[in-house]
Design an enzyme around this catalytic site. Structure first.
Site, PDB file in Angstrom:
ATOM      1  N   HIS A 169       0.803  -1.227   0.000  1.00  0.00           N
ATOM      2  CA  HIS A 169       0.000   0.000   0.000  1.00  0.00           C
ATOM      3  C   HIS A 169       0.833   1.272   0.000  1.00  0.00           C
ATOM      4  O   HIS A 169       0.311   2.349  -0.158  1.00  0.00           O
ATOM      5  CB  HIS A 169      -0.897   0.015   1.256  1.00  0.00           C
ATOM      6  CG  HIS A 169      -0.141   0.368   2.499  1.00  0.00           C
ATOM      7  ND1 HIS A 169       0.689  -0.518   3.127  1.00  0.00           N
ATOM      8  CD2 HIS A 169      -0.051   1.530   3.200  1.00  0.00           C
ATOM      9  CE1 HIS A 169       1.242   0.064   4.173  1.00  0.00           C
ATOM     10  NE2 HIS A 169       0.826   1.314   4.247  1.00  0.00           N
TER      11      HIS A 169
HETATM   12  C1  UD1 Z   1      -1.568   6.267   5.511  1.00  0.00           C
HETATM   13  C2  UD1 Z   1      -0.244   6.634   6.177  1.00  0.00           C
HETATM   14  C3  UD1 Z   1       0.701   5.459   6.098  1.00  0.00           C
HETATM   15  C4  UD1 Z   1       0.069   4.221   6.731  1.00  0.00           C
HETATM   16  C5  UD1 Z   1      -1.262   3.957   6.052  1.00  0.00           C
HETATM   17  C6  UD1 Z   1      -1.919   2.812   6.777  1.00  0.00           C
HETATM   18  C7  UD1 Z   1       0.277   9.024   5.919  1.00  0.00           C
HETATM   19  C8  UD1 Z   1       1.227   9.995   5.322  1.00  0.00           C
HETATM   20  N1  UD1 Z   1       0.412   7.746   5.481  1.00  0.00           N
HETATM   21  O1  UD1 Z   1      -1.279   5.992   4.157  1.00  0.00           O
HETATM   22  O2  UD1 Z   1       1.872   5.750   6.833  1.00  0.00           O
HETATM   23  O3  UD1 Z   1       0.943   3.111   6.542  1.00  0.00           O
HETATM   24  O4  UD1 Z   1      -2.105   5.121   6.152  1.00  0.00           O
HETATM   25  O5  UD1 Z   1      -2.893   2.227   6.038  1.00  0.00           O
HETATM   26  O6  UD1 Z   1      -0.525   9.385   6.740  1.00  0.00           O
HETATM   27  N2  UD1 Z   1      -7.912   6.195   0.052  1.00  0.00           N
HETATM   28  C9  UD1 Z   1      -9.184   5.753  -0.228  1.00  0.00           C
HETATM   29  N3  UD1 Z   1     -10.021   5.479   0.836  1.00  0.00           N
HETATM   30  C10 UD1 Z   1      -9.618   5.643   2.118  1.00  0.00           C
HETATM   31  C11 UD1 Z   1      -8.319   6.109   2.385  1.00  0.00           C
HETATM   32  C12 UD1 Z   1      -7.478   6.371   1.335  1.00  0.00           C
HETATM   33  O7  UD1 Z   1      -9.566   5.589  -1.372  1.00  0.00           O
HETATM   34  O8  UD1 Z   1     -10.409   5.368   3.036  1.00  0.00           O
HETATM   35  C13 UD1 Z   1      -6.995   6.475  -1.082  1.00  0.00           C
HETATM   36  C14 UD1 Z   1      -7.176   7.871  -1.619  1.00  0.00           C
HETATM   37  O9  UD1 Z   1      -6.889   7.843  -2.966  1.00  0.00           O
HETATM   38  C15 UD1 Z   1      -6.094   8.648  -0.903  1.00  0.00           C
HETATM   39  C16 UD1 Z   1      -4.987   7.613  -0.844  1.00  0.00           C
HETATM   40  O10 UD1 Z   1      -5.666   6.371  -0.653  1.00  0.00           O
HETATM   41  O11 UD1 Z   1      -5.739   9.814  -1.568  1.00  0.00           O
HETATM   42  C17 UD1 Z   1      -3.999   7.815   0.265  1.00  0.00           C
HETATM   43  O12 UD1 Z   1      -4.653   7.766   1.530  1.00  0.00           O
HETATM   44  P1  UD1 Z   1      -4.018   8.471   2.807  1.00  0.00           P
HETATM   45  O13 UD1 Z   1      -4.882   8.317   3.973  1.00  0.00           O
HETATM   46  O14 UD1 Z   1      -3.625   9.862   2.431  1.00  0.00           O
HETATM   47  O15 UD1 Z   1      -2.671   7.682   3.054  1.00  0.00           O
HETATM   48  P2  UD1 Z   1      -2.389   6.107   3.025  1.00  0.00           P
HETATM   49  O16 UD1 Z   1      -1.689   5.803   1.766  1.00  0.00           O
HETATM   50  O17 UD1 Z   1      -3.574   5.296   3.368  1.00  0.00           O
END
Ligand code: UD1
Length: 362
Positions: free
Chosen positions: A209
Site C-alpha cells: 500500500h
Molecule cells: C496512511 C499513512 C501510512 C500508513 C497507512 C496505513 C500518511 C502519510 N500515510 O497511508 O503511513 O501506513 O495510512 O494504512 O498518513 N484512500 C481511499 N479510501 C480511504 C483512504 C485512502 O480511497 O479510506 C486512497 C485515496 O486515494 C487517498 C490515498 O488512498 O488519496 C492515500 O490515503 P491516505 O490516507 O492519504 O494515506 P495512506 O496511503 O492510506
C-alpha cells in the site's frame, strides 16, 4: 480507580492500523481516567472502519472529524485545524497520538501549539530516507512530545541518544497487545484461504500500500509480476489506492493468474491469513510485525524497514525495489529456515498498560 480530573485525555487516530491500536489503548486509558477518542477520518472507506470497530469491540469514537483524502499539506492542515477546534472545545489535559501518519502529525501539532502535553505511541522509529512522509511525521512528533513511548529497547536507546526533550519510556509495541487480546477470536479455519486455495495448499499472503510503490505504477506492476511468478498462489487484499492504480493498468491481463486480488480483510481474517501462509510478502510495518509474532517468515519489499529487530532475529528479509530478481531465491531460503526466533523483542503484549501508567505521571 479513575483519576478525579475534570480535564479528560484525548486519544487521536485516523487510519486503519491506528483504529486497531486504539482498541487496546482505549481500554487501558479508560480504566484509569476519562478518555475521549477522536477519529480524524483520514481513512473512510478502507474496509468499513465500522467493521474494525465492531470486530475489535471498540466503542465508536466520541468525535469524528471527516477529514478524508487530500494532498499531504491539505490533509495535515485540515487535521491540525479540526483537532485544534476540538481541543479548544473539550479542554483535554494531554493528547495521545499513535505512529507516523498525517493524523499523528496534525493531532500532535494542534496540541503542542496549545502547549498541551503530547504522548507519542510508537516513538523512536527511524528510516534512512529522511524525507519519507512518515519519517517527517515521526521525527517532528518525537521532537514535540512530552512522553515518548518506545516499542523496543533499541528505539528507547535511540531517543535517549538523540536527547529528545520529552521523557522516554520503553513500553513495548501496542500492536502485540491487540494480537494477544484477539488470539482466541481468530478463526482456526481460514475462510479466505479455503475458498481460494482449496485442499490446504501452501500460499503466500501479500499486502502492498505504500506511496513509494503505488505512486510508480510501473514499479507496482513489476512487483506484482514478480510475486505472481513464485510458484505459489498469492492472496493479496488491496488498499483502495493500490486497487485504483491496478485498475489504471493498460493491460490487466499481464497480471499473473496466481494472484488473487481481494477486498481489504477485517483484522481477524488478516491475522488468520498471516498465520496460515507459507510466507508473508509486504511493505506494511504492521504486517511485518504480525508475521514475526505469528511465526511466519516475512519478506519486506522496501528499500529498508524501521523494524530492524525482525530482520536481526531472522524473521524478516528486506528486498529493495531494485532487487526484485532476487525475490524467488530469498523466499525459498526464508521458507526453509527455522521459525524459532525470539518473539519478545517488541514487548510482551502489555504496552497499553505501560503507556497508560506513563500518562498518569504527566
Ligand atoms: C496512511 C499513512 C501510512 C500508513 C497507512 C496505513 C500518511 C502519510 N500515510 O497511508 O503511513 O501506513 O495510512 O494504512 O498518513 N484512500 C481511499 N479510501 C480511504 C483512504 C485512502 O480511497 O479510506 C486512497 C485515496 O486515494 C487517498 C490515498 O488512498 O488519496 C492515500 O490515503 P491516505 O490516507 O492519504 O494515506 P495512506 O496511503 O492510506
Amino acid at each position: 480507580m479513575t483519576r478525579p480530573d475534570s480535564h479528560p485525555l484525548l486519544l487521536c487516530f485516523g487510519t486503519r492500523p491506528q483504529v486497531i491500536k486504539a482498541s487496546a489503548l482505549l481500554s487501558a486509558l479508560r480504566a484509569r481516567e476519562q478518555t475521549l477518542s477522536v477519529d480524524t477520518g483520514q481513512h473512510y472507506d478502507y474496509q468499513l472502519n465500522a467493521l474494525l470497530y465492531e470486530q475489535l469491540g471498540v466503542a465508536r469514537p466520541d468525535h469524528f472529524l471527516e477529514v478524508g483524502s487530500g494532498s499531504h499539506g491539505e490533509q495535515t492542515a485540515t487535521i491540525l485545524h479540526r483537532v485544534e477546534a476540538l481541543i479548544t472545545q473539550v479542554q483535554p489535559r494531554a493528547v495521545i497520538v499513535i505512529g507516523d501518519t498525517n493524523s499523528t502529525l496534525g493531532g500532535a501539532l494542534a496540541a503542542a501549539k496549545l502547549r498541551l502535553p503530547v504522548v507519542h505511541v510508537e516513538a523512536g522509529l527511524r528510516a534512512a530516507d529522511h524525507l519519507l512522509a512518515e519519517e517527517i511525521n515521526r521525527r517532528a512528533v518525537d521532537a514535540m512530545s512530552a512522553v515518548l513511548c518506545a516499542p523496543s529497547r533499541r528505539t528507547a536507546a535511540r531517543l535517549e541518544e538523540e536527547r529528545q526533550p520529552g521523557r522516554v519510556v520503553m513500553t513495548g509495541d501496542v500492536a502485540r497487545d491487540v494480537l494477544v487480546r484477539n488470539l482466541s477470536l481468530i478463526p482456526s479455519s481460514n475462510e479466505t484461504a479455503e475458498r481460494l486455495v482449496p485442499g490446504g495448499a501452501r500460499f503466500a499472503f501479500a499486502t502492498f500500500h505504500r506511496a513509494e510503490l503505488t505512486d510508480n505504477p510501473e514499479r507496482l506492476q513489476a512487483t506484482l509480476t514478480a510475486v505472481g511468478q513464485l510458484g505459489l498462489p498469492v492472496l493479496l487484499p488491496l488498499h483502495p489506492r493500490t486497487r485504483k492504480v491496478i485498475a489504471g493498468f493498460a493491460d490487466r491481463t499481464l497480471l499473473p493468474d496466481t494472484l488473487h486480488l481481494l477486498e481489504p480483510l477485517g483484522y481477524l481474517q488478516s491475522i488468520a491469513c498471516a498465520r496460515d501462509a507459507a510466507v508473508v510478502i509486504t511493505d506494511s510495518g504492521g504486517v511485518q510485525r504480525e508475521a514475526y509474532w505469528l511465526g511466519t517468515p516475512c519478506v519486506t519489499l522496501r528499500a529498508e524497514t524501521e523494524w530492524e529487530e525482525t530482520v536481526e532475529c531472522g524473521a524478516n528479509t528486506v528486498v529493495g525495489p531494485d532487487a526484485l530478481g532476487r525475490l524467488p531465491e530469498v523466499i525459498t531460503t526464508r521458507m526453509a529456515q527455522s521459525r524459532g526466533w525470539d518473539r519478545d523483542l517488541l514487548g510482551r503484549g502489555d504496552a497499553a498498560e505501560r503507556i497508560a501508567d506513563a500518562v498518569q505521571t504527566i
